[in-house]
Enzyme design. Sequence first.
Site, PDB file in Angstrom:
ATOM      1  N   THR A  16     -34.484 -30.629  -7.170  1.00  0.00           N
ATOM      2  CA  THR A  16     -34.531 -30.322  -5.742  1.00  0.00           C
ATOM      3  C   THR A  16     -34.795 -31.594  -4.935  1.00  0.00           C
ATOM      4  OG1 THR A  16     -35.394 -28.782  -4.094  1.00  0.00           O
ATOM      5  CG2 THR A  16     -36.981 -29.553  -5.725  1.00  0.00           C
TER       6      THR A  16
ATOM      7  N   GLY B 124     -26.261 -30.202   3.120  1.00  0.00           N
ATOM      8  CA  GLY B 124     -25.947 -29.882   1.731  1.00  0.00           C
ATOM      9  C   GLY B 124     -25.493 -28.447   1.526  1.00  0.00           C
ATOM     10  N   ALA B 125     -26.177 -27.487   2.145  1.00  0.00           N
ATOM     11  CA  ALA B 125     -25.827 -26.074   1.943  1.00  0.00           C
ATOM     12  C   ALA B 125     -24.476 -25.756   2.577  1.00  0.00           C
ATOM     13  CB  ALA B 125     -26.921 -25.187   2.543  1.00  0.00           C
TER      14      ALA B 125
ATOM     15  N   LYS C 240     -31.468 -34.598  -5.544  1.00  0.00           N
ATOM     16  CA  LYS C 240     -30.200 -33.933  -5.886  1.00  0.00           C
ATOM     17  C   LYS C 240     -28.993 -34.879  -5.939  1.00  0.00           C
ATOM     18  CE  LYS C 240     -30.919 -29.201  -4.388  1.00  0.00           C
ATOM     19  NZ  LYS C 240     -30.282 -28.097  -3.686  1.00  0.00           N
TER      20      LYS C 240
ATOM     21  N   ARG D  38     -24.900 -29.421  15.001  1.00  0.00           N
ATOM     22  CA  ARG D  38     -25.592 -30.141  16.078  1.00  0.00           C
ATOM     23  C   ARG D  38     -24.976 -31.531  16.257  1.00  0.00           C
ATOM     24  NH1 ARG D  38     -31.881 -31.100  15.128  1.00  0.00           N
ATOM     25  NH2 ARG D  38     -31.025 -32.133  13.298  1.00  0.00           N
TER      26      ARG D  38
ATOM     27  N   GLY E 243     -30.541 -14.992   2.708  1.00  0.00           N
ATOM     28  CA  GLY E 243     -30.176 -15.900   1.615  1.00  0.00           C
ATOM     29  C   GLY E 243     -30.806 -15.576   0.275  1.00  0.00           C
TER      30      GLY E 243
ATOM     31  N   ASP F 148     -25.457 -23.617  -6.819  1.00  0.00           N
ATOM     32  CA  ASP F 148     -25.603 -22.999  -5.490  1.00  0.00           C
ATOM     33  C   ASP F 148     -24.300 -22.327  -5.022  1.00  0.00           C
ATOM     34  OD1 ASP F 148     -28.284 -23.480  -4.934  1.00  0.00           O
ATOM     35  OD2 ASP F 148     -27.885 -25.502  -4.190  1.00  0.00           O
TER      36      ASP F 148
ATOM     37  N   SER G 109     -39.100 -21.822  -7.903  1.00  0.00           N
ATOM     38  CA  SER G 109     -38.402 -21.817  -9.195  1.00  0.00           C
ATOM     39  C   SER G 109     -39.304 -21.447 -10.363  1.00  0.00           C
ATOM     40  CB  SER G 109     -37.767 -23.179  -9.455  1.00  0.00           C
ATOM     41  OG  SER G 109     -36.680 -23.361  -8.617  1.00  0.00           O
TER      42      SER G 109
HETATM   43  P1  NAP Z   1     -29.816 -30.205   5.289  1.00  0.00           P
HETATM   44  O1  NAP Z   1     -28.925 -30.878   4.307  1.00  0.00           O
HETATM   45  O2  NAP Z   1     -31.023 -30.907   5.770  1.00  0.00           O
HETATM   46  O3  NAP Z   1     -28.905 -29.811   6.567  1.00  0.00           O
HETATM   47  C1  NAP Z   1     -29.493 -29.169   7.675  1.00  0.00           C
HETATM   48  C2  NAP Z   1     -28.404 -28.760   8.672  1.00  0.00           C
HETATM   49  O4  NAP Z   1     -29.038 -28.027   9.707  1.00  0.00           O
HETATM   50  C3  NAP Z   1     -27.705 -29.934   9.324  1.00  0.00           C
HETATM   51  O5  NAP Z   1     -26.384 -29.561   9.614  1.00  0.00           O
HETATM   52  C4  NAP Z   1     -28.526 -30.119  10.608  1.00  0.00           C
HETATM   53  O6  NAP Z   1     -27.790 -30.661  11.687  1.00  0.00           O
HETATM   54  C5  NAP Z   1     -28.857 -28.685  10.950  1.00  0.00           C
HETATM   55  N1  NAP Z   1     -30.106 -28.615  11.724  1.00  0.00           N
HETATM   56  C6  NAP Z   1     -31.344 -28.992  11.295  1.00  0.00           C
HETATM   57  N2  NAP Z   1     -32.245 -28.785  12.266  1.00  0.00           N
HETATM   58  C7  NAP Z   1     -31.557 -28.299  13.327  1.00  0.00           C
HETATM   59  C8  NAP Z   1     -31.928 -27.905  14.636  1.00  0.00           C
HETATM   60  N3  NAP Z   1     -33.197 -27.983  15.045  1.00  0.00           N
HETATM   61  N4  NAP Z   1     -30.960 -27.455  15.471  1.00  0.00           N
HETATM   62  C9  NAP Z   1     -29.668 -27.365  15.073  1.00  0.00           C
HETATM   63  N5  NAP Z   1     -29.244 -27.744  13.832  1.00  0.00           N
HETATM   64  C10 NAP Z   1     -30.186 -28.199  12.980  1.00  0.00           C
HETATM   65  O7  NAP Z   1     -30.329 -28.805   4.734  1.00  0.00           O
HETATM   66  P2  NAP Z   1     -29.562 -27.840   3.717  1.00  0.00           P
HETATM   67  O8  NAP Z   1     -29.951 -28.166   2.336  1.00  0.00           O
HETATM   68  O9  NAP Z   1     -28.120 -27.838   4.081  1.00  0.00           O
HETATM   69  O10 NAP Z   1     -30.233 -26.424   4.042  1.00  0.00           O
HETATM   70  C11 NAP Z   1     -29.942 -25.724   5.243  1.00  0.00           C
HETATM   71  C12 NAP Z   1     -30.607 -24.348   5.201  1.00  0.00           C
HETATM   72  O11 NAP Z   1     -30.044 -23.550   4.160  1.00  0.00           O
HETATM   73  C13 NAP Z   1     -32.118 -24.382   4.921  1.00  0.00           C
HETATM   74  O12 NAP Z   1     -32.734 -23.406   5.710  1.00  0.00           O
HETATM   75  C14 NAP Z   1     -32.241 -24.004   3.471  1.00  0.00           C
HETATM   76  O13 NAP Z   1     -33.457 -23.376   3.152  1.00  0.00           O
HETATM   77  C15 NAP Z   1     -31.088 -23.014   3.350  1.00  0.00           C
HETATM   78  N6  NAP Z   1     -30.603 -22.935   1.977  1.00  0.00           N
HETATM   79  C16 NAP Z   1     -30.699 -21.728   1.360  1.00  0.00           C
HETATM   80  C17 NAP Z   1     -30.252 -21.608   0.057  1.00  0.00           C
HETATM   81  C18 NAP Z   1     -30.350 -20.267  -0.626  1.00  0.00           C
HETATM   82  O14 NAP Z   1     -30.263 -20.218  -1.849  1.00  0.00           O
HETATM   83  N7  NAP Z   1     -30.491 -19.178   0.108  1.00  0.00           N
HETATM   84  C19 NAP Z   1     -29.725 -22.708  -0.635  1.00  0.00           C
HETATM   85  C20 NAP Z   1     -29.639 -23.930   0.034  1.00  0.00           C
HETATM   86  C21 NAP Z   1     -30.096 -24.035   1.342  1.00  0.00           C
HETATM   87  P3  NAP Z   1     -27.613 -32.267  11.878  1.00  0.00           P
HETATM   88  O15 NAP Z   1     -26.480 -32.651  10.980  1.00  0.00           O
HETATM   89  O16 NAP Z   1     -27.302 -32.404  13.311  1.00  0.00           O
HETATM   90  O17 NAP Z   1     -28.932 -32.890  11.486  1.00  0.00           O
END
Ligand code: NAP
Length: 294
Positions: free
Chosen positions: A68, A135-136, A72, A156, A246, A108, A24
Amino acid sequence: MNNRINGKTALYGVIGYPISHSMSPEIHNTIFDLRKENRIYLPLSIPPETLKDAMMMLGSSFKGFNVTIPHKEKIMEYLDEIDEKARWYGAVNTVKVEDGKLIGYNTDGYGFTRSMVEEGVSLEGKRILLVGSGGAARIAGHEILLQGGLLTIANRSSDRSHRLKEVLETNIGAKDIKTMDLNHIESGFDCIINATPLGMAPWVEEMPVREEVLKNSPWIFDMVYNPYETKLMRLGKIYGCRVKNGFSMLFYQAVKAQEIWMGKMFLEDELYKLHEEIENYIVGSRREDIESIG
Ligand code: NAP
């Protein structure tokens, strides 16, 4: 004489813990420089136990800030007003300080939808597979339904995908959301969206779905942008899918935060220039520690 900061410089920043991975500061300071604004954006390391105390300083000294991990959700307790979408998403990533009031937003969803628009993709009536339930995924789920997409969620942990389905049903009133076991997904979705960290380090050789699922899926959107091309995207191309990472989502959520803080929209040519400059920087920097910009 260094006059980059003077007594009139307006302060902005991002709060998180840890904060060193955040991009950021680079993104927002690039925007301030391009617009020749006397504003500066700082990384602020705020441990969870000091969040409440930090709010006083943020409210009195800053014009706005991003939020972040891990703040959040928790920050919502300390805000004077919260925008409806941030309530839906259950998380705030942008705060504007206005007449001493702290107003929370989440940009987002705008970033997600705008990156689709940029590709000329309409989700209306399309079968969308959303992988993840964190969250995403919660943000993408709302936006997909608002755009008229036909949503299937796979995660998962199935209890989490069921909870996400319930949240979406409550907030949007959608009736036909499907949930599916990750191991039993068939091919044939119009669009596959990865909202898990699979594809980024240390999972660069992993994909959120089996390879067969990519067949007959015209479009893949991976929320990961580091690495710039994930395994999912690489294989998707081999199957003839159109792929997108992304970065644009990341870029447009930052743009929206700026528009909220400044109260003025960007011109299209400003956006084009910024998009190119920041994208080149991110591709060139190859920072292994970039996860999310918050
Ligand atoms: P989060 O809240 O921690 O959620 C992670 C998700 O991924 C959960 O559904 C989790 O499943 C699953 N997961 C994690 N490890 C896994 C594995 N080894 N195998 C299968 N599923 C797995 O994270 P988030 O904030 O939603 O972010 C998710 C992704 O989106 C990240 O890579 C982040 O960098 C990206 N993102 C990108 C942007 C952008 O602007 N481009 C914005 C936000 C997020 P469980 O529920 O089973 O734990």
